[in-house]
Enzyme design. Structure first.
Site: not given
Ligand code: GUN
Length: 293
Positions: A52, A96, A119
């Site tokens: 990311k 995350q 998100d």
């Molecule tokens: N863990 C697995 N997928 C995601 C996501 O799309 N965003 C976040 N913040 N954590 C994750």
């Protein structure tokens, strides 16, 4: 069989985002700014967050990665989120997941200001999504919708089986595909651990979205000829053949299922790349709303 190529589609969408960012910066505006918070050392989470952050740089976004040890207290994390909520130079915040067991994911998600929740996990944003109001759509289902749209697949009237009912993938996916939109207008069956006869349901599906985190769960005998297969799984399997010592395997037995599918996403190179792309689209949206305020 046609591959739903996450690399190709994400490159295309990332190009559009980068051009928009360039135009803002050329006109004297600051760049969009995403803050990513990573707690602990989970290797998969570290890999996702670093992708990311790398993509932010590629698109001309500013990013800040905040790392904490897994012993971090919930109160400390909530304090940090409150501080970032108040910082006008930050457009998007992501924490995350998963978090260490002693930290409540719900408390953390609810602490993020909905306007910065790129998100799309905050109850306000999930509620807006359910009502079809403009909001941040969770990145994985949003990325899948962008992929389907890019390939011009008309989903109206199709029967879609979603396997897995997580808050961040399966449940929002089932809502998006059943809405009166295109892509959308599907009849959706949401399968989970208590579902009887998943195989029988999958055999009736025009689209299968596999999001359960079980390697090669969807096998060829569960798929009807011509079905569209979307594989959300990113399972790390031990491998002697790779330098890293692991390889990524989806929730679908690609080798055998691809022979029956009309379209199928590969792993890697499918949904994972679209997820990051969708997160970047959400961050750009948050930025545009923020600078207009
Ligand atoms: N863990 C697995 N997928 C995601 C996501 O799309 N965003 C976040 N913040 N954590 C994750």
């Amino acid at each position: 069989m046609q591959l739903l190529d996450g690399k190709l589609v994400s490159q295309h969408i990332k190009g559009e985002i980068a051009n928009q960012v360039k135009a803002f910066v050329t006109s004297g505006k600051r760049a969009p700014h995403l803050v990513a918070i990573l707690v602990g050392e989970d290797p998969a989470s570290q890999a996702y967050v670093s992708s990311k952050v790398k993509t932010c740089a590629e698109l001309g976004f500013q990013s800040t990665l905040i790392r904490y040890e897994s012993s971090l207290s919930e109160a400390e994390l909530l304090r940090k989120i409150h501080a970032i909520n108040l910082d006008p130079t930050v457009d998007g915040i992501l924490v995350q997941l998963p978090l260490p067991k002693h930290i409540s994911e719900n408390n953390v998600i609810e602490a993020i200001k909905p306007e910065k929740d790129v998100d799309g996990f905050h109850p306000v944003n999930q509620g807006k999504m359910m009502l079809g109001l403009p909001t941040f759509i969770p990145a994985t289902p949003y990325g899948i919708m962008l992929m389907i749209e890019h390939y011009g697949i008309t989903t109206s009237g199709m029967h879609c089986v979603v396997i897995g009912r997580s808050n961040i993938v399966g449940t929002p996916m089932s809502i998006l595909l059943s809405r009166n939109t295109e892509p959308g207008n599907c009849t959706v069956t949401l399968c989970h651990s208590k579902t009887k006869d998943i195989k029988g349901l999958c055999l009736q599906a025009d689209i299968i979205v596999a999001a359960i985190g079980k390697p090669k769960f969807v096998t060829a005998d569960m798929v009807k000829d011509g079905a569209i297969i979307v594989d959300v799984g990113i399972n790390r399997m031990h491998s002697e053949e790779t330098k890293s010592g692991f390889r990524l395997v989806g929730d679908v037995d690609f080798e055998n299922v691809s022979a029956k599918a009309s379209y199928i996403t590969p792993v890697p190179g499918g949904v994972g790349l679209m997820t990051i792309c969708a997160l970047m689209k959400n961050t750009l949206l948050a930025y545009m709303a923020n600078i207009a305020r």
